[in-house]
Design an enzyme around this catalytic site. Structure first.
Site, PDB file in Angstrom:
ATOM      1  N   LYS A  21       4.962  -0.811  31.459  1.00 59.06           N
ATOM      2  CA  LYS A  21       5.103  -0.863  31.891  1.00 59.06           C
ATOM      3  C   LYS A  21       3.810  -0.441  32.522  1.00 59.06           C
ATOM      4  CE  LYS A  21       7.493  -2.320  35.606  1.00 59.06           C
ATOM      5  NZ  LYS A  21       6.449  -2.093  37.347  1.00 59.06           N
ATOM      6  N   ARG A  26      -2.156  -0.209  33.074  1.00 64.32           N
ATOM      7  CA  ARG A  26      -3.838   1.104  33.167  1.00 64.32           C
ATOM      8  C   ARG A  26      -4.102   0.913  31.869  1.00 64.32           C
ATOM      9  NH1 ARG A  26       1.203   3.470  36.238  1.00 64.32           N
ATOM     10  NH2 ARG A  26       0.374   5.665  37.759  1.00 64.32           N
ATOM     11  N   ASP A 314      12.926   5.203  38.711  1.00 61.40           N
ATOM     12  CA  ASP A 314      13.000   4.094  38.606  1.00 61.40           C
ATOM     13  C   ASP A 314      14.265   4.200  37.949  1.00 61.40           C
ATOM     14  OD1 ASP A 314      11.044   3.394  39.654  1.00 61.40           O
ATOM     15  OD2 ASP A 314       8.872   3.414  37.913  1.00 61.40           O
TER      16      ASP A 314
HETATM   17  C1  S3P Z   1       4.798   3.675  39.378  1.00 63.71           C
HETATM   18  C2  S3P Z   1       5.119   5.071  40.178  1.00 63.71           C
HETATM   19  C3  S3P Z   1       6.104   4.598  40.699  1.00 63.71           C
HETATM   20  C4  S3P Z   1       7.073   3.672  40.088  1.00 63.71           C
HETATM   21  C5  S3P Z   1       6.702   2.487  39.929  1.00 63.71           C
HETATM   22  C6  S3P Z   1       5.377   2.067  38.813  1.00 63.71           C
HETATM   23  C7  S3P Z   1       3.601   3.963  37.953  1.00 63.71           C
HETATM   24  O1  S3P Z   1       5.666   4.666  42.007  1.00 63.71           O
HETATM   25  O2  S3P Z   1       8.495   3.978  40.392  1.00 63.71           O
HETATM   26  O3  S3P Z   1       7.986   1.280  38.728  1.00 63.71           O
HETATM   27  O4  S3P Z   1       3.067   2.916  37.401  1.00 63.71           O
HETATM   28  O5  S3P Z   1       2.269   4.116  38.568  1.00 63.71           O
HETATM   29  P1  S3P Z   1       5.326   5.365  42.835  1.00 63.71           P
HETATM   30  O6  S3P Z   1       4.097   5.630  42.335  1.00 63.71           O
HETATM   31  O7  S3P Z   1       5.564   4.800  44.442  1.00 63.71           O
HETATM   32  O8  S3P Z   1       6.345   6.192  42.935  1.00 63.71           O
END
Ligand code: S3P
Length: 429
Positions: A21, A26, A314
């Site tokens: 994901k 990105r 996560d």
């Molecule tokens: C993500 C970063 C994480 C993660 C989220 C996806 C990302 O969050 O928990 O599910 O794709 O950059 P945080 O940046 O808030 O830690």
């Protein structure tokens, strides 16, 4: 939607999990900023990543799906257009935070909003450093929450120490840094996922990473790429735990991303005694990938805290399920970030696993679990609209005595739409 999950004897099979994901978001967002056609193979078509696509289309970007390959017609940083509609980020924190960074430096007005959960999540962590780069952003609750209104304009680089390890905040500031008129230097407290840095470097950005310090010099045109998205270790995680805990199990999960900034769950499960082997390790599209073999094994308790937390943030809901079936007392601490995810995941894990008989005590920044494999029993539980809670409860249900009814089972569509189908295919009843 409710889903009834029965206990299961074993899991057997070879399969692919959902595409990553974080990398899918990105790949489309960065491709939109390059000049020319970007290709994204194995893009994840889930609710969250489709929110990013819908927002980009609203910003004038053409994205086509040709035989499951996304073709993104990038217009360059300056080709992004003022959106006519509110940008609906749905449930996706990554969409909202990354686009807030990008749009802060674009010379027009953008309004971003999300669902009830997203509009409650903290946005100051991204807004504050953007304000110090010269952005004009307004939000509810004195700028704490979405809907957000962004009047984009000229930005200057910053030298900023992130107070929280957050890949979303880091990526938002890098996206803003692309539009700034001077260098941006970011220092992380602990390394968070580094997909943005890898992608920007591959696209020709002037980016330099030394340990926890990232420097980005603006002014370089991004070159379109052909990205191949690996399987999501955060989605594989549910099968790593289920495969370990069910007897007579043998699983082979193909093409999973094992970037060390994401692979903390493998270290933790192996330390607990899991038989997880990484095979056929290789690099695909700048990201390390492996096939993961999982076989049944008994687990022992573990304590988790400190620098490993961002590497498995996560996965903590499913790690809680592993801890519930391990022998001994396990603790997770230093994971207060879990309280501001799609739901308060500490409260959700403690209450919902508690309903299934798990002996779990809530801490401000984690939980303590007294493991007992025999105690798990089916019950009516609720995902609270959170995909990772829904899938963690499903794995707990496989190990439980009796049936479990999971309310809000459709939440899996946020990151892993095929989850229930794969589970059906590999479950030996
Ligand atoms: C993500 C970063 C994480 C993660 C989220 C996806 C990302 O969050 O928990 O599910 O794709 O950059 P945080 O940046 O808030 O830690």
């Amino acid at each position: 939607m409710e889903r009834t999950v029965k206990s299961c004897k074993a899991l057997k099979g070879e399969f692919f999990v959902a595409a990553d994901k974080s990398i899918s978001h990105r790949a489309v967002i960065f491709s939109a900023l390059a000049e020319g056609e970007g290709i994204v193979r194995n893009f994840l078509p889930s609710e969250d990543t489709l929110s990013s696509c819908a927002c980009l289309r609203n910003l004038g970007i053409n994205i086509e799906n040709k035989n499951s390959v996304l073709v993104v017609s990038g217009r360059g940083l300056h080709g992004i257009q003022e959106p006519v509609q509110v940008l609906d980020c749905g449930n996706s924190g990554t969409t909202m935070r990354l686009l807030t960074g990008l749009l802060s430096g674009r010379p027009f007005l953008s309004i971003l909003s999300g669902d009830q959960s997203l509009n409650k999540r903290p946005m100051k962590r991204v807004i504050n450093p953007l304000l110090s780069m010269g952005a004009a952003i307004f939000g509810r609750n004195h700028g704490s929450n979405a809907p957000l209104a962004i009047q984009g304009g000229s930005l200057h680089g910053i030298n900023y120490k992130l107070p929280v390890a957050s890949a979303q905040v880091k990526s938002a500031l890098l996206l803003a840094g692309l539009s700034a008129n001077s260098k941006t230097i970011l220092t992380e407290p602990v390394q968070s996922r580094d997909h943005s840095e890898r992608m920007l470097a591959a696209m020709g950005a002037d980016i330099d990473v030394k340990d926890l310090v990232i420097s980005l010099k603006p002014g370089q045109e991004l070159e379109p790429q052909e990205f191949a998205v690996p399987g999501d270790i955060s989605s594989a995680a549910f099968f790593l735990v289920a495969g370990t805990l069910l007897p007579d199990t043998e699983l082979m999960i193909r093409d999973v991303g094992i970037n060390t900034s994401r692979s903390g769950i493998i270290d933790v499960l192996q330390a607990m005694g899991a038989r997880i082997n990484l095979e056929n390790q290789r690099i695909i599209g700048g990201e390390p990938v492996a096939d993961i073999a999982v076989a049944s094994s008994d687990l022992k308790a573990i304590n988790i805290s400190g620098d490993i937390i961002p590497r498995l943030i996560d996965e903590l809901p499913i790690i809680a399920v592993a801890m519930a079936a391990a022998s001994g007392e396990s603790t997770v601490s230093g994971a207060e970030e879990l309280r501001v995810k799609e739901t308060d995941r500490i409260a959700a894990i403690c209450t919902e696993l508690g309903k299934m008989g798990v002996k779990i005590n809530e801490l401000e920044d984690g939980f303590v679990i007294k493991g007992d494999r025999e105690i798990l029993k089916g019950n009516r539980v609720n995902s609270r609209g959170d995909h990772r809670i829904a899938m963690s409860l499903a794995v707990a249900a496989l190990l439980s005595d009796g049936n479990t009814i999971i309310e809000g089972a459709e939440a899996v569509n946020i990151s892993f739409p095929a989850f229930w189908d794969i589970l059906e295919q590999i479950a030996v009843k």
